[in-house]
Design a protein around this motif. Structure first.
Motif, PDB file in Angstrom:
ATOM      1  N   UNK A   1     -18.371  39.959 -52.840  1.00 20.08           N
ATOM      2  CA  UNK A   1     -17.485  40.306 -53.945  1.00 20.08           C
ATOM      3  C   UNK A   1     -16.130  40.741 -53.399  1.00 20.08           C
ATOM      4  N   UNK A   2     -15.060  40.279 -54.053  1.00 19.59           N
ATOM      5  CA  UNK A   2     -13.706  40.479 -53.550  1.00 19.59           C
ATOM      6  C   UNK A   2     -12.905  41.384 -54.475  1.00 19.59           C
ATOM      7  N   UNK A   3     -12.185  42.315 -53.870  1.00 14.83           N
ATOM      8  CA  UNK A   3     -11.196  43.115 -54.575  1.00 14.83           C
ATOM      9  C   UNK A   3      -9.902  43.065 -53.761  1.00 14.83           C
ATOM     10  N   UNK A   4      -8.853  43.692 -54.289  1.00 15.44           N
ATOM     11  CA  UNK A   4      -7.569  43.652 -53.599  1.00 15.44           C
ATOM     12  C   UNK A   4      -7.024  45.064 -53.403  1.00 15.44           C
ATOM     13  N   UNK A   5      -6.316  45.243 -52.293  1.00 10.57           N
ATOM     14  CA  UNK A   5      -5.582  46.487 -52.083  1.00 10.57           C
ATOM     15  C   UNK A   5      -4.084  46.205 -52.210  1.00 10.57           C
ATOM     16  N   UNK A   6      -3.336  47.215 -52.657  1.00 10.44           N
ATOM     17  CA  UNK A   6      -1.891  47.054 -52.823  1.00 10.44           C
ATOM     18  C   UNK A   6      -1.255  46.744 -51.471  1.00 10.44           C
ATOM     19  N   UNK A   7      -0.288  45.824 -51.491  1.00 11.89           N
ATOM     20  CA  UNK A   7       0.351  45.438 -50.231  1.00 11.89           C
ATOM     21  C   UNK A   7       1.845  45.191 -50.404  1.00 11.89           C
ATOM     22  N   UNK A   8       2.199  44.260 -51.288  1.00 16.00           N
ATOM     23  CA  UNK A   8       3.588  43.834 -51.416  1.00 16.00           C
ATOM     24  C   UNK A   8       4.196  44.398 -52.695  1.00 16.00           C
ATOM     25  N   UNK A   9       5.399  44.954 -52.561  1.00 16.95           N
ATOM     26  CA  UNK A   9       6.115  45.457 -53.732  1.00 16.95           C
ATOM     27  C   UNK A   9       7.094  44.392 -54.209  1.00 16.95           C
ATOM     28  N   UNK A  10       6.921  43.917 -55.434  1.00 17.98           N
ATOM     29  CA  UNK A  10       7.834  42.921 -55.981  1.00 17.98           C
ATOM     30  C   UNK A  10       9.211  43.520 -56.256  1.00 17.98           C
ATOM     31  N   UNK A  11       9.273  44.849 -56.408  1.00 16.73           N
ATOM     32  CA  UNK A  11      10.553  45.503 -56.683  1.00 16.73           C
ATOM     33  C   UNK A  11      11.394  45.618 -55.422  1.00 16.73           C
ATOM     34  N   UNK A  12      10.798  46.111 -54.339  1.00 14.62           N
ATOM     35  CA  UNK A  12      11.549  46.311 -53.100  1.00 14.62           C
ATOM     36  C   UNK A  12      11.477  45.100 -52.177  1.00 14.62           C
ATOM     37  N   UNK A  13      10.479  44.222 -52.426  1.00 16.40           N
ATOM     38  CA  UNK A  13      10.176  43.081 -51.549  1.00 16.40           C
ATOM     39  C   UNK A  13       9.854  43.540 -50.131  1.00 16.40           C
ATOM     40  N   UNK A  14       9.247  44.721 -50.068  1.00 14.55           N
ATOM     41  CA  UNK A  14       8.799  45.314 -48.816  1.00 14.55           C
ATOM     42  C   UNK A  14       7.332  45.703 -48.951  1.00 14.55           C
TER      43      UNK A  14
ATOM     44  N   UNK B   1       3.341  50.585 -48.606  1.00  6.82           N
ATOM     45  CA  UNK B   1       2.443  51.218 -47.645  1.00  6.82           C
ATOM     46  C   UNK B   1       1.636  52.349 -48.265  1.00  6.82           C
ATOM     47  N   UNK B   2       2.272  53.156 -49.082  1.00  2.75           N
ATOM     48  CA  UNK B   2       1.554  54.272 -49.705  1.00  2.75           C
ATOM     49  C   UNK B   2       0.423  53.758 -50.595  1.00  2.75           C
ATOM     50  N   UNK B   3       0.702  52.708 -51.376  1.00  7.83           N
ATOM     51  CA  UNK B   3      -0.340  52.132 -52.217  1.00  7.83           C
ATOM     52  C   UNK B   3      -1.472  51.533 -51.400  1.00  7.83           C
ATOM     53  N   UNK B   4      -1.137  50.907 -50.288  1.00 11.08           N
ATOM     54  CA  UNK B   4      -2.155  50.319 -49.414  1.00 11.08           C
ATOM     55  C   UNK B   4      -3.088  51.395 -48.861  1.00 11.08           C
TER      56      UNK B   4
ATOM     57  N   UNK C   1      -7.023  55.585 -40.986  1.00 13.25           N
ATOM     58  CA  UNK C   1      -7.662  55.550 -42.307  1.00 13.25           C
ATOM     59  C   UNK C   1      -8.950  54.750 -42.262  1.00 13.25           C
ATOM     60  N   UNK C   2      -8.940  53.627 -41.552  1.00 11.62           N
ATOM     61  CA  UNK C   2     -10.143  52.795 -41.430  1.00 11.62           C
ATOM     62  C   UNK C   2     -11.277  53.572 -40.768  1.00 11.62           C
ATOM     63  N   UNK C   3     -10.961  54.305 -39.713  1.00 11.03           N
ATOM     64  CA  UNK C   3     -11.994  55.074 -39.008  1.00 11.03           C
ATOM     65  C   UNK C   3     -12.557  56.180 -39.886  1.00 11.03           C
ATOM     66  N   UNK C   4     -11.673  56.929 -40.535  1.00  9.03           N
ATOM     67  CA  UNK C   4     -12.133  58.062 -41.339  1.00  9.03           C
ATOM     68  C   UNK C   4     -12.886  57.608 -42.577  1.00  9.03           C
ATOM     69  N   UNK C   5     -12.589  56.388 -43.069  1.00  9.54           N
ATOM     70  CA  UNK C   5     -13.250  55.881 -44.272  1.00  9.54           C
ATOM     71  C   UNK C   5     -14.491  55.065 -43.964  1.00  9.54           C
ATOM     72  N   UNK C   6     -14.760  54.815 -42.679  1.00 14.60           N
ATOM     73  CA  UNK C   6     -15.973  54.089 -42.297  1.00 14.60           C
ATOM     74  C   UNK C   6     -15.969  52.640 -42.720  1.00 14.60           C
ATOM     75  N   UNK C   7     -14.798  52.002 -42.702  1.00 19.86           N
ATOM     76  CA  UNK C   7     -14.698  50.599 -43.108  1.00 19.86           C
ATOM     77  C   UNK C   7     -14.883  49.659 -41.916  1.00 19.86           C
TER      78      UNK C   7
END
Length: 421
Positions: free
Chosen positions: A156-169, A172-175, A213-219
């Motif tokens: 099963x697939x979900x998405x994490x925030x990555x690209x901001x269409x407003x800043x085009x950058x 990172x905080x959302x990710x 974050x990956x280590x602390x979250x056990x991903x």
């Protein structure tokens, strides 16, 4: 009647409907049929030289000659795990450490390029990850083949925030927030460099925070590395994220492709690397994972193809060829950077509405232009300039003869149409 009509066919229309056509190759076919002499293909992610032609890397041409001059070469089956001289060199290229540091923590499988590596890893994780109904998190947006590969493997697939269409950058905080909120033990797919489709990458300090974050979250980390050396011309810089995760002792899969950086598009040459957590259990874990990957590989393709792996092995293991290859990588990455700068400069010279700095702050083969679907359609129908509906452009399709034409076309369509509802 030789073949009487059968109304009891197993594959009835209701059971086997037509699958949707592939967007990339559908646009490619449309481009090939277009009679306009000024047409421009900015769809397919394959390098082109300044004449708009496919480029065989000089080092690859030399390796091909060496291969064919070697009377001892044959066409026998490779082992299930592939050509190990190639796999060993590929792992060293990514991880940058000595064999003694890697031998107890990793195993490498030759695959049908990067797509095959992602698939093999996905099938393994769907069978053996010690998490009930694990979720796969992909960046938003991501390479459009990621979703079908993982879902076809039963994940099963979900998405994490990555690209901001407003800043085009990078958002990172959302990710980071989405990685923290993901259920423990999720599979997080990360692109090592030259993110497809946006061309937006985390900085090194941001990669360090992602690893923490990956280590602390056990991903479980699943890197897709398709552009090492091709993105910036620097093999070390383009593999920083993978090396940092390895040094931090994070368990992961790494899908590695040599389509772009060696120009071996049609040879489908790649690797899947498994890296275990360090510790006394590492060697046993690696052996067990390798045994199951062997079983899966055997049932799906039996053994991987020989030719591309032999050519790649020659380039990676020969000191002269590997040194010359760095020059080839610089040639490709510098030409693409030049095209980015010329496109941005021309758009700014024309006074095209909007801010176009993102064209040069993004890196790699693809640029996320910010054009909407209707503008992209008008580019194709009026100007015969082809790109994906998302506005993703393959910068490799630009050259000194067409970059001004493309800029003029973009200038003409921007703001002329609205996104269709």
């Amino acid at each position: 009647m030789l073949y009487p009509e059968r109304r009891d066919m197993l594959f009835r229309e209701s059971l086997v409907p037509f699958a949707p056509a592939d967007l990339h190759y559908g646009l490619r076919s449309e481009f090939m049929a277009d009679k306009c002499l000024e047409k421009v293909n900015l769809v397919i992610g394959a390098y082109r030289d300044d004449r708009g032609q496919p480029w065989v890397l000089p080092t690859v041409a030399q390796a091909i000659q060496l291969y064919h001059d070697d009377a001892l070469q044959n066409q026998e089956y490779l082992p299930i795990a592939g050509e190990q001289s190639f796999c060993k060199a590929a792992a060293h290229l990514l991880l940058g450490c000595e064999d003694s540091d890697m031998q107890n923590r990793k195993f490498s499988f030759q695959t049908i390029s990067g797509t095959g590596a992602v698939h093999l890893g996905a099938v393994f994780l769907s069978k053996f990850l010690a998490v009930p109904k694990p979720l796969v998190y992909l960046s938003d947006p991501t390479w459009d083949n990621h979703v079908p590969v993982f879902t076809h493997a039963g994940l099963s697939v979900k998405h994490y925030q990555y690209y901001s269409t407003e800043t085009r950058l990078l958002n990172f905080e959302g990710m980071i927030q989405d990685l923290q909120d993901a259920p423990r033990g999720s599979i997080i797919v990360l692109q090592a460099s030259a993110h497809n489709p946006t061309g937006v990458d985390p900085s090194q300090s941001q990669w360090e925070q992602i690893a923490e974050t990956m280590k602390s979250s056990g991903h479980f980390a699943f890197f897709d590395c398709a552009y090492q050396g091709f993105a910036t011309g620097d093999l070390m810089q383009d593999s920083f994220a993978v090396r940092h995760f390895f040094q931090q002792g994070i368990e992961m899969f790494i899908a590695q492709s040599f389509s772009k950086n060696l120009g071996l598009y049609g040879q489908r040459t790649g690797c899947l690397h498994y890296v275990a957590n360090p510790g006394s259990e590492a060697s046993s874990t690696v052996q067990r994972v390798a045994s199951q990957l062997s079983s899966l590989q055997r049932s799906e393709i039996s053994t991987p193809p020989l030719y591309g792996a032999k050519i790649a092995s020659l380039v990676l293991n020969d000191k002269t060829l590997s040194k010359d290859w760095l020059g080839d990588l610089a040639t490709m990455s510098e030409r693409i950077a030049k095209m980015r700068a010329e496109l941005q400069g021309r758009l700014e010279e024309l006074g095209t509405p909007g801010n176009w700095r993102h064209i040069t702050t993004q890196i790699g083969m693809f640029a996320y232009t910010g054009l909407n679907e209707s503008e992209v359609e008008l580019l194709r129908t009026k100007w015969h300039v082809y790109m994906l509906p998302s506005g993703r452009m393959s910068v490799a399709g630009l050259n000194s003869r067409n970059v001004s034409y493309v800029a003029d076309a973009i200038h003409d369509v921007v703001g002329k149409v609205k996104v269709r509802k």
